[in-house]
Motif scaffolding. Structure first.
Motif, PDB file in Angstrom:
ATOM      1  N   TYR A  21      -2.758  17.056  19.677  1.00 26.66           N
ATOM      2  CA  TYR A  21      -1.525  16.532  19.095  1.00 26.66           C
ATOM      3  C   TYR A  21      -1.796  16.130  17.659  1.00 26.66           C
ATOM      4  N   ASP A  22      -0.756  16.082  16.852  1.00 26.42           N
ATOM      5  CA  ASP A  22      -0.901  15.719  15.440  1.00 26.42           C
ATOM      6  C   ASP A  22       0.399  15.074  14.956  1.00 26.42           C
ATOM      7  N   PHE A  23       0.322  13.755  14.694  1.00 25.07           N
ATOM      8  CA  PHE A  23       1.487  13.005  14.215  1.00 25.07           C
ATOM      9  C   PHE A  23       1.363  12.634  12.735  1.00 25.07           C
ATOM     10  N   SER A  24       0.480  13.324  12.012  1.00 23.05           N
ATOM     11  CA  SER A  24       0.194  12.956  10.620  1.00 23.05           C
ATOM     12  C   SER A  24       1.436  12.989   9.737  1.00 23.05           C
ATOM     13  N   ASP A  25       2.304  13.953   9.962  1.00 24.15           N
ATOM     14  CA  ASP A  25       3.488  14.105   9.105  1.00 24.15           C
ATOM     15  C   ASP A  25       4.511  12.993   9.322  1.00 24.15           C
ATOM     16  N   HIS A  26       4.328  12.188  10.354  1.00 26.20           N
ATOM     17  CA  HIS A  26       5.292  11.125  10.652  1.00 26.20           C
ATOM     18  C   HIS A  26       4.810   9.745  10.197  1.00 26.20           C
ATOM     19  N   GLU A  27       3.671   9.704   9.508  1.00 25.35           N
ATOM     20  CA  GLU A  27       3.180   8.409   9.037  1.00 25.35           C
ATOM     21  C   GLU A  27       4.029   7.899   7.875  1.00 25.35           C
ATOM     22  N   ARG A  28       4.226   6.608   7.859  1.00 26.56           N
ATOM     23  CA  ARG A  28       5.012   5.963   6.808  1.00 26.56           C
ATOM     24  C   ARG A  28       4.218   5.953   5.496  1.00 26.56           C
ATOM     25  N   LYS A  29       4.873   6.268   4.391  1.00 31.27           N
ATOM     26  CA  LYS A  29       4.195   6.283   3.089  1.00 31.27           C
ATOM     27  C   LYS A  29       3.932   4.876   2.555  1.00 31.27           C
ATOM     28  N   PHE A  30       4.841   3.948   2.828  1.00 33.55           N
ATOM     29  CA  PHE A  30       4.733   2.601   2.273  1.00 33.55           C
ATOM     30  C   PHE A  30       4.350   1.615   3.370  1.00 33.55           C
ATOM     31  N   GLN A  31       3.293   0.843   3.121  1.00 28.68           N
ATOM     32  CA  GLN A  31       2.837  -0.183   4.049  1.00 28.68           C
ATOM     33  C   GLN A  31       2.780  -1.523   3.316  1.00 28.68           C
ATOM     34  N   TRP A  32       3.027  -2.593   4.044  1.00 27.26           N
ATOM     35  CA  TRP A  32       2.861  -3.916   3.449  1.00 27.26           C
ATOM     36  C   TRP A  32       2.407  -4.888   4.526  1.00 27.26           C
TER      37      TRP A  32
ATOM     38  N   SER B  79       0.825  -1.205   0.000  1.00 31.05           N
ATOM     39  CA  SER B  79       0.000   0.000   0.000  1.00 31.05           C
ATOM     40  C   SER B  79       0.857   1.251   0.000  1.00 31.05           C
ATOM     41  N   TYR B  80       0.338   2.288  -0.676  1.00 27.16           N
ATOM     42  CA  TYR B  80       0.967   3.605  -0.666  1.00 27.16           C
ATOM     43  C   TYR B  80      -0.016   4.609  -0.072  1.00 27.16           C
ATOM     44  N   LEU B  81       0.428   5.362   0.928  1.00 26.37           N
ATOM     45  CA  LEU B  81      -0.420   6.329   1.612  1.00 26.37           C
ATOM     46  C   LEU B  81      -0.611   7.568   0.745  1.00 26.37           C
ATOM     47  N   LEU B  82      -1.853   7.794   0.312  1.00 25.97           N
ATOM     48  CA  LEU B  82      -2.165   8.972  -0.482  1.00 25.97           C
ATOM     49  C   LEU B  82      -2.439  10.187   0.401  1.00 25.97           C
ATOM     50  N   ASP B  83      -3.127   9.958   1.513  1.00 23.35           N
ATOM     51  CA  ASP B  83      -3.448  11.040   2.439  1.00 23.35           C
ATOM     52  C   ASP B  83      -3.669  10.426   3.809  1.00 23.35           C
ATOM     53  N   GLY B  84      -3.097  11.045   4.853  1.00 25.81           N
ATOM     54  CA  GLY B  84      -3.206  10.449   6.176  1.00 25.81           C
ATOM     55  C   GLY B  84      -3.360  11.466   7.285  1.00 25.81           C
ATOM     56  N   THR B  85      -4.169  11.103   8.283  1.00 26.49           N
ATOM     57  CA  THR B  85      -4.354  11.914   9.480  1.00 26.49           C
ATOM     58  C   THR B  85      -4.254  11.026  10.705  1.00 26.49           C
ATOM     59  N   PHE B  86      -3.353  11.370  11.617  1.00 32.50           N
ATOM     60  CA  PHE B  86      -3.260  10.720  12.916  1.00 32.50           C
ATOM     61  C   PHE B  86      -3.160  11.846  13.944  1.00 32.50           C
ATOM     62  N   SER B  87      -4.278  12.161  14.589  1.00 34.49           N
ATOM     63  CA  SER B  87      -4.327  13.322  15.469  1.00 34.49           C
ATOM     64  C   SER B  87      -5.303  13.062  16.606  1.00 34.49           C
ATOM     65  N   GLY B  88      -5.403  14.006  17.521  1.00 32.85           N
ATOM     66  CA  GLY B  88      -6.339  13.855  18.628  1.00 32.85           C
ATOM     67  C   GLY B  88      -6.067  14.869  19.714  1.00 32.85           C
ATOM     68  N   ASP B  89      -6.460  14.519  20.931  1.00 37.03           N
ATOM     69  CA  ASP B  89      -6.219  15.399  22.067  1.00 37.03           C
ATOM     70  C   ASP B  89      -6.065  14.586  23.342  1.00 37.03           C
ATOM     71  N   VAL B  90      -5.521  15.239  24.363  1.00 37.43           N
ATOM     72  CA  VAL B  90      -5.362  14.637  25.685  1.00 37.43           C
ATOM     73  C   VAL B  90      -6.186  15.444  26.676  1.00 37.43           C
ATOM     74  N   TYR B  91      -6.645  14.782  27.749  1.00 36.08           N
ATOM     75  CA  TYR B  91      -7.552  15.436  28.697  1.00 36.08           C
ATOM     76  C   TYR B  91      -7.471  14.736  30.054  1.00 36.08           C
ATOM     77  N   GLU B  92      -7.876  15.449  31.083  1.00 37.19           N
ATOM     78  CA  GLU B  92      -7.963  14.925  32.449  1.00 37.19           C
ATOM     79  C   GLU B  92      -6.722  14.108  32.825  1.00 37.19           C
ATOM     80  N   GLY B  93      -5.587  14.789  32.904  1.00 31.91           N
ATOM     81  CA  GLY B  93      -4.359  14.108  33.273  1.00 31.91           C
ATOM     82  C   GLY B  93      -3.217  15.090  33.401  1.00 31.91           C
TER      83      GLY B  93
END
Length: 258
Positions: A195-206, A159-173
């Motif tokens: 937080y947003d880790f989208s730019d660190h996602e791997r382009k190639f998956q297998w 697989s090749y990542l065309l567009d990806g989002t890995f984000s969210g938030d932290v609370y009560e801690g």
């Protein structure tokens, strides 16, 4: 002159009829030569998960797969005279999504405060995560026709990542800045940080894929397959999250066979 126009019209209609028949003739010939073509549509249900679940994740509080669609074409070549064994490939456009809430302790995190400043350290408390990834995927599968209606498939996918989002938030801690013994920064009474880790996602998956098709009618198939990623969602040099995360998804759908 009138006769000439009529003759030209008849010849054009005849040529159009021949052209309309050509695709059917081509498909018939390809089937006779052991080729099979399927258009498929389905949904993906699953998520990105560490294996095994690390000690940092104390509980999964909620999970929602959200709507994740898959569209593609499969091509199968039956390689023996009985058309029992074959090789399948194709191309599919697919989403792999999820939203989760978890309670964690000493979870690697880089948050963005309300003032835009970034703080990195170990988080203890609640974490909301949203993943929305779009891939272009190529499977390469061995196929076995168990019966006139059932076919089984297994093999790797890429697989090749065309567009990806890995984000969210932290609370009560709270965040221990730098390391588990660093300065304590509290987030309570409804305070959150994103937080947003989208730019660190791997382009190639297998990974590997196993599945089955059931031929309900002459041109209609119902199918399911499981895909299991074998490399980390994140790039090798990304160290904030200290464990690997793998995509594990079940696909359910239908296909039209030509």
């Amino acid at each position: 002159m009138k006769k000439k126009w009529i003759t030209c019209m008849l010849l054009a209609m005849a040529a159009a009829g021949v052209q309309a028949q050509n695709p059917k003739k081509i498909l018939r010939q390809t089937r006779e030569n052991g080729w099979e073509f399927d258009l498929k549509a389905g949904i993906n249900i699953g998520g990105f998960s560490p294996l095994p679940l690390p000690v940092e994740i104390r509980s999964i509080d909620s999970y929602n797969p959200t709507l994740a669609v898959q569209l593609g074409v499969d091509i199968t070549k039956w390689i023996d005279s009985s058309r029992t064994w074959g090789v399948s490939t194709g191309l599919r456009f697919e989403n792999k999504n999820m939203t989760t809430r978890a309670t964690v302790k000493n979870y690697g995190m880089e948050i963005i405060g309300g003032d835009g400043n970034r703080m990195k350290g170990n988080w203890t408390g609640g974490v909301r995560t949203k993943v929305q990834n779009t891939y272009l995927t190529l499977p390469v599968l061995a196929s076995w026709k168990a019966s006139p209606r059932w076919s089984l498939h297994a093999g790797p996918y890429f697989s090749y990542l065309l567009d990806g989002t890995f984000s969210g938030d932290v609370y009560e801690g709270y965040l221990r800045e730098g390391d588990p013994t660093g300065d304590k920064i509290n987030f309570t009474n409804g305070a959150v940080a994103t937080y947003d880790f989208s730019d660190h996602e791997r382009k190639f998956q297998w990974g590997v894929q196993v599945g089955a098709d059931w031929k309900a009618y002459k041109h209609l198939k119902v199918y399911t397959h499981l895909t299991w990623g074998l490399n980390d969602l994140f790039e090798k040099d990304f160290q904030t999250i200290t464990f690997a995360m793998y995509p594990i998804y079940l696909n359910l759908g239908f296909g039209y066979t030509f």
